[in-house]
Design an enzyme around this catalytic site. Structure first.
Site, mmCIF file in Angstrom:
data_model
loop_
_atom_site.group_PDB
_atom_site.id
_atom_site.type_symbol
_atom_site.label_atom_id
_atom_site.label_comp_id
_atom_site.label_asym_id
_atom_site.label_seq_id
_atom_site.Cartn_x
_atom_site.Cartn_y
_atom_site.Cartn_z
ATOM 1 N N THR A 1 0.865 -1.173 0.000
ATOM 2 C CA THR A 1 0.000 0.000 0.000
ATOM 3 C C THR A 1 0.904 1.225 0.000
ATOM 4 O O THR A 1 1.403 1.652 1.043
ATOM 5 C CB THR A 1 -0.924 0.013 1.229
ATOM 6 O OG1 THR A 1 -1.707 -1.179 1.248
ATOM 7 C CG2 THR A 1 -1.868 1.220 1.187
ATOM 8 N N LYS B 1 -0.736 5.968 8.586
ATOM 9 C CA LYS B 1 0.001 6.173 7.341
ATOM 10 C C LYS B 1 -0.947 6.163 6.150
ATOM 11 O O LYS B 1 -0.867 7.031 5.264
ATOM 12 C CB LYS B 1 1.067 5.079 7.193
ATOM 13 C CG LYS B 1 1.915 5.151 5.936
ATOM 14 C CD LYS B 1 1.395 4.288 4.779
ATOM 15 C CE LYS B 1 1.460 2.812 5.093
ATOM 16 N NZ LYS B 1 1.085 1.984 3.897
ATOM 17 N N LYS C 1 -7.057 1.098 -3.487
ATOM 18 C CA LYS C 1 -6.667 0.477 -2.223
ATOM 19 C C LYS C 1 -6.802 1.461 -1.071
ATOM 20 O O LYS C 1 -7.343 1.132 -0.007
ATOM 21 C CB LYS C 1 -5.232 -0.034 -2.321
ATOM 22 C CG LYS C 1 -4.588 -0.445 -1.009
ATOM 23 C CD LYS C 1 -5.308 -1.597 -0.321
ATOM 24 C CE LYS C 1 -4.562 -2.013 0.938
ATOM 25 N NZ LYS C 1 -5.277 -3.062 1.698
#
Length: 301
Positions: free
Chosen positions: A95, A240, A171
């Site tokens: 990711t 994050k 995503k």
């Protein structure tokens, strides 16, 4: 077909093991060799560096935590870029930010290498059960080449066009929705607990009556059973991803007020030392705001 796999965390190890069990010729690398021992015992070759892992493979798969980690693997002193053969394809399962995916595609192209973004939806249990969902975007020829590898990793591959960044954006959008659901579930748990309704009973009612959802069921049980210390996806990684979502939203001029709320809840948890807990522990930020005392509210992992 020679595969090299870099990054043997919870997800990476499960993926590498599945590829090995599927019969692929596999070389693995991780910063600590101990995490690779079981794979080596099952027939995987060990590489002492990313550079060594990439020098003689058809496909290089990477599964690391963020842009910085992937950049170090590709461009560091023992990085992959200069040794990955021309014609080989890098499959990024991580990711990462859409902008970094675009950058990587350009860098690989300049060296005659392919690049495909293939972030995934699912936890290690989904890899083991073969139910992992995989996103995939990149040059059509490269995508066609990597499909047999991706299909060995999961039950469905979603093709998202020729821009690798598209897969990373989807995503991130999906992770934003998961985080939003966790925030909502945490707030609802807080309301129920204030009314002396047990979280486990509340979850059973909601999941049976309103939102039959594997997400609510899996994460809801983590919340109800206070098993935050068994992190499948930690709170610091959740923050994050939310930061990457907000960066993308700023670039595309898309207001995301809920994402900012989720960011604050995650930050509140990290301020109390919860960064290594599963991101379902976002619930504890709701408990804090509601004045609910919890035996694990100040756990530091």
């Amino acid at each position: 077909m020679k595969l090299s796999f870099i990054g043997l965390g919870h997800m990476g190890f499960a993926m590498a093991e599945r590829l090995l069990d599927a019969g692929f010729d596999l070389t693995v690398y991780n910063r600590t060799k101990e995490k690779a021992e079981k794979l080596i015992e099952k027939g995987a070759a060990w590489a002492i560096s990313p550079k060594e892992a990439s020098h003689n493979c058809d496909f290089l798969l990477s599964m690391v935590s963020d842009d910085h980690s992937l950049d170090a693997i590709m461009n560091g002193p023992d990085g992959c870029l200069d040794t990955l053969p021309k014609g080989a394809t890098h499959i990024s399962l991580s990711t990462i930010s859409p902008s970094f995916a675009t950058h990587l595609e350009k860098v690989h192209l300049s060296r005659g290498q392919g690049f495909v973004s293939s972030p995934v939806f699912g936890r290690p249990t989904a890899v083991k059960s073969g139910t992992l969902r995989i996103l995939c975007a990149g040059n059509n020829e490269n995508v066609h080449r990597v499909l047999p590898v991706l299909e060995a990793l999961g039950s469905k591959v979603y093709l998202l066009g020729e821009n690798p960044s598209s897969a990373n954006l989807v995503k991130l959008a999906g992770n934003f929705m998961i985080a939003s659901a966790l925030e909502t579930l945490g707030e609802a748990f807080s309301l129920a607990r204030k009314a002396s309704v047990a979280p486990g009973l509340f979850l059973e009612i909601i999941n049976d009556s309103l939102f039959r959802s594997p997400l609510y069921e899996n994460y809801g049980h983590i919340m109800a059973e206070k098993s935050y210390d068994k992190a499948g996806f930690s709170m610091d990684l959740g923050l994050k991803d939310i930061n990457l979502v907000l960066e993308s939203a700023n670039e595309l001029r898309v207001p995301l007020p809920v994402a900012n709320l989720v960011k604050d809840s995650l930050l509140s948890g990290l301020a109390k030392g919860r960064e290594r807990l599963d991101w379902a522990a976002i619930l504890l930020s709701s408990y804090d705001r509601a004045g609910i005392q919890d035996s694990q509210a100040d756990t530091k992992k």
